[in-house]
Every structure is written in structure tokens, then in C-alpha cells.
Design a protein around this motif. Sequence first.
Motif, PDB file in Angstrom:
ATOM      1  N   TYR A 238       0.835  -1.204   0.000  1.00 24.42           N
ATOM      2  CA  TYR A 238       0.000   0.000   0.000  1.00 24.42           C
ATOM      3  C   TYR A 238       0.873   1.259   0.000  1.00 24.42           C
ATOM      4  O   TYR A 238       0.656   2.192  -0.785  1.00 24.42           O
ATOM      5  N   PHE A 239       1.866   1.278   0.889  1.00 25.82           N
ATOM      6  CA  PHE A 239       2.748   2.441   0.951  1.00 25.82           C
ATOM      7  C   PHE A 239       3.573   2.573  -0.334  1.00 25.82           C
ATOM      8  O   PHE A 239       3.804   3.687  -0.828  1.00 25.82           O
ATOM      9  N   LYS A 240       4.008   1.450  -0.870  1.00 23.91           N
ATOM     10  CA  LYS A 240       4.771   1.477  -2.118  1.00 23.91           C
ATOM     11  C   LYS A 240       3.946   2.126  -3.233  1.00 23.91           C
ATOM     12  O   LYS A 240       4.472   2.941  -4.017  1.00 23.91           O
ATOM     13  N   ILE A 241       2.665   1.786  -3.321  1.00 27.23           N
ATOM     14  CA  ILE A 241       1.788   2.365  -4.338  1.00 27.23           C
ATOM     15  C   ILE A 241       1.760   3.890  -4.222  1.00 27.23           C
ATOM     16  O   ILE A 241       1.876   4.612  -5.226  1.00 27.23           O
ATOM     17  N   PHE A 242       1.640   4.390  -3.005  1.00 21.04           N
ATOM     18  CA  PHE A 242       1.509   5.836  -2.854  1.00 21.04           C
ATOM     19  C   PHE A 242       2.805   6.574  -3.138  1.00 21.04           C
ATOM     20  O   PHE A 242       2.781   7.689  -3.684  1.00 21.04           O
ATOM     21  N   TYR A 243       3.930   5.982  -2.820  1.00 23.97           N
ATOM     22  CA  TYR A 243       5.182   6.643  -3.202  1.00 23.97           C
ATOM     23  C   TYR A 243       5.306   6.716  -4.724  1.00 23.97           C
ATOM     24  O   TYR A 243       5.786   7.720  -5.268  1.00 23.97           O
ATOM     25  N   LEU A 244       4.872   5.684  -5.409  1.00 22.48           N
ATOM     26  CA  LEU A 244       4.890   5.714  -6.873  1.00 22.48           C
ATOM     27  C   LEU A 244       3.924   6.768  -7.417  1.00 22.48           C
ATOM     28  O   LEU A 244       4.252   7.495  -8.363  1.00 22.48           O
ATOM     29  N   LEU A 245       2.739   6.857  -6.812  1.00 24.02           N
ATOM     30  CA  LEU A 245       1.752   7.835  -7.269  1.00 24.02           C
ATOM     31  C   LEU A 245       2.206   9.267  -6.988  1.00 24.02           C
ATOM     32  O   LEU A 245       1.935  10.175  -7.786  1.00 24.02           O
ATOM     33  N   PHE A 246       2.882   9.496  -5.864  1.00 28.95           N
ATOM     34  CA  PHE A 246       3.391  10.829  -5.559  1.00 28.95           C
ATOM     35  C   PHE A 246       4.372  11.286  -6.640  1.00 28.95           C
ATOM     36  O   PHE A 246       4.421  12.461  -7.005  1.00 28.95           O
ATOM     37  N   ARG A 247       5.158  10.343  -7.128  1.00 27.28           N
ATOM     38  CA  ARG A 247       6.180  10.665  -8.125  1.00 27.28           C
ATOM     39  C   ARG A 247       5.596  10.864  -9.516  1.00 27.28           C
ATOM     40  O   ARG A 247       6.042  11.716 -10.280  1.00 27.28           O
ATOM     41  N   ASN A 248       4.573  10.055  -9.846  1.00 28.08           N
ATOM     42  CA  ASN A 248       4.117  10.025 -11.236  1.00 28.08           C
ATOM     43  C   ASN A 248       2.769   9.338 -11.298  1.00 28.08           C
ATOM     44  O   ASN A 248       2.618   8.237 -10.766  1.00 28.08           O
ATOM     45  N   SER A 249       1.773   9.963 -11.929  1.00 30.57           N
ATOM     46  CA  SER A 249       0.458   9.329 -12.060  1.00 30.57           C
ATOM     47  C   SER A 249       0.060   9.171 -13.525  1.00 30.57           C
ATOM     48  O   SER A 249      -1.109   9.238 -13.876  1.00 30.57           O
ATOM     49  N   GLU A 250       1.069   8.962 -14.386  1.00 33.73           N
ATOM     50  CA  GLU A 250       0.786   8.675 -15.793  1.00 33.73           C
ATOM     51  C   GLU A 250       0.232   7.254 -15.928  1.00 33.73           C
ATOM     52  O   GLU A 250       0.290   6.447 -14.994  1.00 33.73           O
ATOM     53  N   VAL A 251      -0.290   6.960 -17.138  1.00 31.50           N
ATOM     54  CA  VAL A 251      -0.985   5.686 -17.360  1.00 31.50           C
ATOM     55  C   VAL A 251      -0.100   4.490 -17.045  1.00 31.50           C
ATOM     56  O   VAL A 251      -0.533   3.537 -16.386  1.00 31.50           O
ATOM     57  N   GLU A 252       1.146   4.508 -17.497  1.00 26.97           N
ATOM     58  CA  GLU A 252       2.036   3.369 -17.258  1.00 26.97           C
ATOM     59  C   GLU A 252       2.287   3.165 -15.758  1.00 26.97           C
ATOM     60  O   GLU A 252       2.358   2.033 -15.279  1.00 26.97           O
ATOM     61  N   GLN A 253       2.402   4.265 -15.039  1.00 27.06           N
ATOM     62  CA  GLN A 253       2.609   4.165 -13.596  1.00 27.06           C
ATOM     63  C   GLN A 253       1.372   3.611 -12.899  1.00 27.06           C
ATOM     64  O   GLN A 253       1.469   2.800 -11.969  1.00 27.06           O
TER      65      GLN A 253
ATOM     66  N   LEU B  45      -7.643   3.817 -16.654  1.00 23.23           N
ATOM     67  CA  LEU B  45      -7.089   2.806 -17.544  1.00 23.23           C
ATOM     68  C   LEU B  45      -8.100   2.234 -18.537  1.00 23.23           C
ATOM     69  O   LEU B  45      -7.731   1.868 -19.651  1.00 23.23           O
ATOM     70  N   TYR B  46      -9.385   2.163 -18.123  1.00 20.30           N
ATOM     71  CA  TYR B  46     -10.341   1.446 -18.967  1.00 20.30           C
ATOM     72  C   TYR B  46     -11.643   2.231 -19.165  1.00 20.30           C
ATOM     73  O   TYR B  46     -12.721   1.665 -19.193  1.00 20.30           O
ATOM     74  N   ALA B  47     -11.498   3.539 -19.309  1.00 24.43           N
ATOM     75  CA  ALA B  47     -12.677   4.400 -19.449  1.00 24.43           C
ATOM     76  C   ALA B  47     -13.458   4.106 -20.725  1.00 24.43           C
ATOM     77  O   ALA B  47     -14.676   4.306 -20.780  1.00 24.43           O
ATOM     78  N   ASP B  48     -12.803   3.624 -21.760  1.00 28.71           N
ATOM     79  CA  ASP B  48     -13.465   3.421 -23.056  1.00 28.71           C
ATOM     80  C   ASP B  48     -14.016   2.009 -23.251  1.00 28.71           C
ATOM     81  O   ASP B  48     -14.638   1.724 -24.280  1.00 28.71           O
ATOM     82  N   LEU B  49     -13.801   1.116 -22.295  1.00 35.64           N
ATOM     83  CA  LEU B  49     -14.259  -0.265 -22.445  1.00 35.64           C
ATOM     84  C   LEU B  49     -15.755  -0.365 -22.187  1.00 35.64           C
ATOM     85  O   LEU B  49     -16.247   0.122 -21.178  1.00 35.64           O
ATOM     86  N   ARG B  50     -16.508  -0.956 -23.111  1.00 30.66           N
ATOM     87  CA  ARG B  50     -17.955  -1.104 -22.978  1.00 30.66           C
ATOM     88  C   ARG B  50     -18.347  -2.569 -23.165  1.00 30.66           C
ATOM     89  O   ARG B  50     -18.013  -3.181 -24.176  1.00 30.66           O
ATOM     90  N   LEU B  51     -19.038  -3.108 -22.186  1.00 29.86           N
ATOM     91  CA  LEU B  51     -19.468  -4.500 -22.216  1.00 29.86           C
ATOM     92  C   LEU B  51     -20.992  -4.572 -22.224  1.00 29.86           C
ATOM     93  O   LEU B  51     -21.671  -3.603 -21.873  1.00 29.86           O
ATOM     94  N   PRO B  52     -21.546  -5.724 -22.589  1.00 30.91           N
ATOM     95  CA  PRO B  52     -23.013  -5.840 -22.691  1.00 30.91           C
ATOM     96  C   PRO B  52     -23.701  -5.897 -21.335  1.00 30.91           C
ATOM     97  O   PRO B  52     -23.072  -6.136 -20.302  1.00 30.91           O
ATOM     98  N   ILE B  53     -25.005  -5.672 -21.371  1.00 30.31           N
ATOM     99  CA  ILE B  53     -25.870  -5.886 -20.208  1.00 30.31           C
ATOM    100  C   ILE B  53     -26.615  -7.198 -20.449  1.00 30.31           C
ATOM    101  O   ILE B  53     -27.277  -7.370 -21.467  1.00 30.31           O
ATOM    102  N   ILE B  54     -26.469  -8.137 -19.532  1.00 32.06           N
ATOM    103  CA  ILE B  54     -27.066  -9.459 -19.691  1.00 32.06           C
ATOM    104  C   ILE B  54     -28.592  -9.343 -19.572  1.00 32.06           C
ATOM    105  O   ILE B  54     -29.109  -8.769 -18.614  1.00 32.06           O
TER     106      ILE B  54
END
Length: 407
Positions: free
Chosen positions: A95-110, A149-158
Motif C-alpha cells: 500500500y505504501f509502495k503504491i503511494f510513493y509511486l503515485l506521488f512521483r508520477n500518475s501517468e498511465v504506465e505508472q 485505464l479502462y474508461a473506453d471499455l464497454r461491455l453488454p448488459i445481460i
Amino acid sequence: MELVGILEMSMLLPKYSDIEHYVTLEPQTSYIFRFIIQNISNIQQSNGKHILSNDTEEAEYLVQSLVDKYWERIHTGHFSQVSQDIRKIYAVGNYFKIFYLLFRNSEVEQLAKCNEILDQAILLGCTQNLYVNNVRLQNCLQKYFSAVLYADLRLPIIKSLQRQLLRCDIPQYDCPSIDFFRKNCFETKCPALLLNSISHWSALEKWRDLNYIIKIAGNRTVPVEIGSNYTSEEWSQQLIKIRDFLQRQFCGNIKDSEFEIEYLAQHELFDQVPELMKDIRIPDYCILATKAEQKVDIKAWLGPKGTISPLHYDPKHNLLCQVFGAKTVILAAPEDSSNLYPHKTQFLNNTSQIDAINLDLQKYPKSANVKFLQLTIQEGDCLYIPKKWWHYVRAETESFSVSFWWE
């Protein structure tokens, strides 16, 4: 997300008092967490300016070293022998590792990298009852990653299936009381189809929209079975993202697809994605346990038409609840076990060699003596399967089921 949003989300990270009880026996780890938590607090109070400090660089190095150390400890020996405290420390470290990465960079790859780290924390770590804000933090991170990451993904409604009058060889009860269920099903060990017992679940509507599942859980990595039957030679398992699984299995005709049938089967999805638990409730019938405060195991079963659970039995009582879709179920009593040709290997000794839907009496002649019971479980139904009862399950449509196992 701007830095201010990441700082707000970081407020959900644990304080030292939240984790002290499982790090006190690890002095070096205790020191590292104290240092990291103080550094995070400094970053928050300075509105992110403290990110550039030497202390932050040291904290980043320490948290990476801590995660690496506990990853090695988890992978030393058999996983079942790893203590929960070790796994909890690993989860919190990530959890802490994630936030140090996000503090540094919040681009898509990160973000994609942080998403993978979150999966590792959940799958290898122990995040159950980790600390008070654990679920809120997971939900916030999952929504953040999915939105970017997946804002454009659209799936069906069953589509909802119209209820039909279908064969049912076992008793059917309309939302029976707990006392009625105890006397007529639980104590008599008699399977039964319970109608209108989960009509209050919001999952019955929400989960039809696969985009809702994607939004909440699309980035989670889960184990799926590849092939329609786990006893076949071609059967295998693979870890994949839920979004990829849903896209492959629910978009278009699977028969015309390059992908084989895949099944998210017997998975503890609700431990991994606690937000989905808001949409269901543990049925009251599960309180009829032989042990006080008996834990109920909740499993998810999600897949396309044609998935099969071959004839087998479970050591616990099972309430199989159908959220959407329909499944054919064939039952056989424990008394018929000697006629059902169980596999001789330890791994499959609770699984029959026969195909319950297409009996081969020449190969398995004693199966002619078995009294098989058949039914179809439809949307909103609950099937009570007493422990040790054999059951075969085949999805006749796209299907999502939730099973509750208890003793």
C-alpha cells in the motif's frame, strides 16, 4: 488524478497504531513503518512539498526493501504455513509502495504498475481485517485505476430470462422460514429449491451490467479455469484480469471466438473485492451451523454458457444462489457413492468419473442403480445442497452464481 487527490486518498493509509499489533515482534520492520508513516504524514502536511526531501528518498528505498523481504518470506516453504502477520505486513508495505509511486508520477504506465502491485497485496497478502480503512482504500484505488485505464471499455448488459416451468425432482419452497428450513431441509439432509429468498439482493439487477463489474473489479487479477470441465486433460488455469475475462467470454459468440471457454469458478471474489458484498447478503439459513460463529465461505462462479462442474460432492452444506442465467443441476445422495465411480487420486476423490448428463452404462454399469434428481436453477433461486450430496452443474446460459458453504 492531481496530487491533491492522491494526498486525500493517502489519508486512508494506516497509522502505526493500526498495524502495531502485528509488527511488534519484528523490530526492524516496526522501525521502517514508523519512519514511512511519519514521512507520509510530512508529505500530507506540506501538501506534497515534502516529496522532494531526502527522508522521502530513504522511505521509498526502505518500503521497497521491506516488500522484497516479505515477498521472499512468503515464498519460503509452503504458502499454507505462512503466518497471517507476515502476509499483512506484505500487504501494508505494498500500500505504501503504491503511494510513493503515485506521488512521483500518475501517468498511465505508472497507474498500470500500481494496479499490479495492488493485486499482489490482495492475492499474496492478507487484507482481511487489516485495519479500519482498508476496504475504503482498496475501493478508492480500484475506482481510480479503472476510471483512467479502462474508461473506453464497454461491455453488454445481460438480458433477464423469463421464468419457465421446468423439471424439478426436489421439493420447492417459497422463501421458507428458518425454522421450516431447519426441520424440512437441514435436519433431514434433503436438498430443496428455495424461491424468492434473495429477491432483496441488488446484485440481481446491478450485476447484469458487466460495465458495473468492470468499474468495481475490472482491474483485479483472478484465477480462471480454461476448458469446460476440470477433469479433462485439456483443462488448465490462468491468472488474468477480470476485464479481459469478461471481454473474451461475454462479447460475441464464444463458439466463433479464438478463445476457449473460461470459468471464474469457486473463487473468493468478495474477499478480493469487498465492495461487491454490498450487493448481496449471507442468507439467514446459514446460521444453522454445528459450530458457534462458524465462518461462511462465499464463492463466485461466473462464466459463459457451457461451463461444467462435473459430478462431485463438498464436505460442507452449500446454498447455491443464482444471480443471472440458468443452470442444469443433477443430484445424487451420499448413499449412492459406491455406484458413482469416484476418481482414485487424492485430488479428485470427491469427483465421479461418470458424465451425469450422458451416462455410459457399459463403462459404468453400477450407475444404473443411482437415483438421479434433476432440476434447473433460475435467476433468483437458491439451491440447498446438503454436505456430501453429489451434484453436477452445467450453465445453460451466461451465468453468475454465488455459493455459501458452511458446516
